[in-house]
Design a protein around this motif. Structure first.
Motif, short mmCIF file in Angstrom:
data_model
loop_
_atom_site.label_atom_id
_atom_site.label_comp_id
_atom_site.label_asym_id
_atom_site.label_seq_id
_atom_site.Cartn_x
_atom_site.Cartn_y
_atom_site.Cartn_z
N ASN A 51 36.08 35.93 31.03
CA ASN A 51 36.63 35.44 32.30
C ASN A 51 36.25 36.32 33.48
OD1 ASN A 51 37.78 33.02 31.53
ND2 ASN A 51 39.70 33.97 30.92
N GLN A 52 35.86 37.55 33.25
CA GLN A 52 35.47 38.41 34.38
C GLN A 52 34.26 37.84 35.11
OE1 GLN A 52 37.71 41.02 35.14
NE2 GLN A 52 38.64 39.79 33.53
N ASP A 65 36.73 26.67 36.02
CA ASP A 65 37.93 26.95 35.24
C ASP A 65 37.72 28.16 34.35
OD1 ASP A 65 39.24 24.75 36.30
OD2 ASP A 65 38.69 23.43 34.64
N LEU A 66 38.79 28.93 34.20
CA LEU A 66 38.75 30.08 33.31
C LEU A 66 38.82 29.63 31.86
CD1 LEU A 66 41.14 32.56 35.15
CD2 LEU A 66 38.65 32.51 35.20
N LYS A 111 33.26 30.50 46.78
CA LYS A 111 34.55 29.89 47.11
C LYS A 111 34.36 28.39 47.34
CE LYS A 111 36.40 34.07 49.23
NZ LYS A 111 36.98 34.63 48.09
N LEU A 130 35.42 34.84 37.13
CA LEU A 130 36.15 35.28 38.32
C LEU A 130 35.21 35.81 39.39
CD1 LEU A 130 39.15 36.99 36.51
CD2 LEU A 130 39.29 34.98 38.00
N ASN A 160 33.48 32.81 40.91
CA ASN A 160 34.43 32.10 41.78
C ASN A 160 34.64 32.84 43.10
OD1 ASN A 160 34.70 30.12 39.84
ND2 ASN A 160 36.73 30.78 39.16
N LEU A 161 34.67 34.16 43.04
CA LEU A 161 34.82 34.96 44.25
C LEU A 161 33.63 34.79 45.19
CD1 LEU A 161 36.47 37.16 45.76
CD2 LEU A 161 35.10 38.85 44.51
N ARG A 210 39.32 45.43 36.76
CA ARG A 210 40.48 44.58 36.45
C ARG A 210 40.67 44.46 34.94
NH1 ARG A 210 41.44 38.83 39.19
NH2 ARG A 210 42.11 40.22 40.84
N ALA A 261 35.16 26.57 42.43
CA ALA A 261 35.80 27.35 41.37
C ALA A 261 35.58 26.73 40.01
CB ALA A 261 37.28 27.50 41.66
#
Length: 127
Positions: A64-65, A80-81, A75, A68, A71-72, A23, A78
């Motif tokens: 942020n990767q 924050d970015l 679940k 993320l 967070n994945l 991504r 989460a």
């Protein structure tokens, strides 16, 4: 995270893992035309402010990767970015210069290839 894919930095007393994911690679390609153009763009920024903006953007993207990914995997919990504004407020230009090494390390680790050759027992002919 997988230590073979990341580098660690600290922003505002919090550790972040910089990871080059597919991504992130797509976002870099969209912004710069590909990974191969990234270094040239950073070195040829027209002014100091633009160079800082590019480093902040890239740092935020790579940090942020890992968020993320967490967070994945978690679940409902989460995190924050990180935002570019936060990076700008919690760092100094000197910090950003030091982070360039971490960015380079994350990019290298994200694109490294483990190449192994197999010995097929081929013996050269004597002519």
């Amino acid at each position: 995270m997988d230590n073979e894919r990341n580098s660690i930095i600290t922003i505002g007393e919090k550790e972040y893992e910089l990871i080059l994911t597919t991504r992130a690679t797509k976002a870099i390609a969209n912004r710069y035309g590909g990974l191969e153009n990234l270094g040239e763009k950073l070195m040829k920024s027209e002014n100091f402010e633009m160079a800082l903006d590019e480093i902040v953007w890239l740092l935020t993207l790579l940090a942020n990767q890992s968020i993320l990914i967490r967070n994945l995997k978690n679940k409902g919990k989460a995190e924050d970015l990180l935002t570019e504004d936060e990076v700008e407020l919690l760092t100094s230009p000197l910090d950003l210069a030091a982070y360039k090494n971490a960015i380079t390390e994350a990019m290298f680790k994200g694109t490294k290839r483990n190449v192994e050759s197999e010995d097929e027992g081929i013996v050269p002919k004597n002519t």
